[in-house]
Design an enzyme around this catalytic site. Structure first.
Site, PDB file in Angstrom:
ATOM      1  N   THR A  40       0.816  -1.211   0.000  1.00 44.98           N
ATOM      2  CA  THR A  40       0.000   0.000   0.000  1.00 44.98           C
ATOM      3  C   THR A  40       0.849   1.260   0.000  1.00 44.98           C
ATOM      4  OG1 THR A  40      -1.773  -1.150   1.155  1.00 44.98           O
ATOM      5  CG2 THR A  40      -1.793   1.253   1.274  1.00 44.98           C
ATOM      6  N   GLU A  41       1.876   1.276   0.824  1.00 45.01           N
ATOM      7  CA  GLU A  41       2.684   2.486   0.983  1.00 45.01           C
ATOM      8  C   GLU A  41       3.603   2.773  -0.198  1.00 45.01           C
ATOM      9  OE1 GLU A  41       2.343   4.792   3.210  1.00 45.01           O
ATOM     10  OE2 GLU A  41       0.894   3.709   4.426  1.00 45.01           O
ATOM     11  N   SER A  42       4.209   1.728  -0.763  1.00 41.35           N
ATOM     12  CA  SER A  42       5.260   1.968  -1.767  1.00 41.35           C
ATOM     13  C   SER A  42       5.185   1.072  -2.994  1.00 41.35           C
ATOM     14  CB  SER A  42       6.628   1.765  -1.123  1.00 41.35           C
ATOM     15  OG  SER A  42       6.774   0.401  -0.734  1.00 41.35           O
TER      16      SER A  42
END
Length: 100
Positions: free
Chosen positions: A48-50
């Site tokens: 999700t983040e990267s």
């Protein structure tokens, strides 16, 4: 129910088009276990983040796999540098400590 291995998780995300090497999968899984975080949650966070890209930088300056702001990273682990946040092992170590 058996938890998927890091290799199985890497293959699952590779099938979805993400670049997850076996080494990166092991790095994420090992750090998650050290911090008492479910391995599948850890993989989901990094996706999700990267998108599993340690080169990821947000428009506000969050860096790396776990998308850490340098100031937050220094709060969790004093002395952390931007260069260290580009290191996958250091990034998930600090990121999962923060999540914990």
């Amino acid at each position: 129910v058996m938890e998927p291995t890091p290799g199985e998780l890497a293959a699952r995300y590779q099938a979805k088009g993400y670049r997850v090497t076996p080494e990166l999968a092991a790095t994420i899984a090992d750090a998650a276990k050290r911090h008492g975080i479910d391995v599948q949650v850890a993989f989901g966070l990094v996706r999700t983040e990267s998108g599993f890209s340690n080169k990821a930088t947000s428009r506000v300056g969050a860096i790396g796999l776990a998308q850490l702001m340098p100031r937050t990273a220094r709060w969790i682990r004093p002395g952390t540098t931007v260069k260290q946040l580009r290191d996958p092992e250091h990034n998930v170590e600090v990121g999962f400590a923060y999540l914990r």
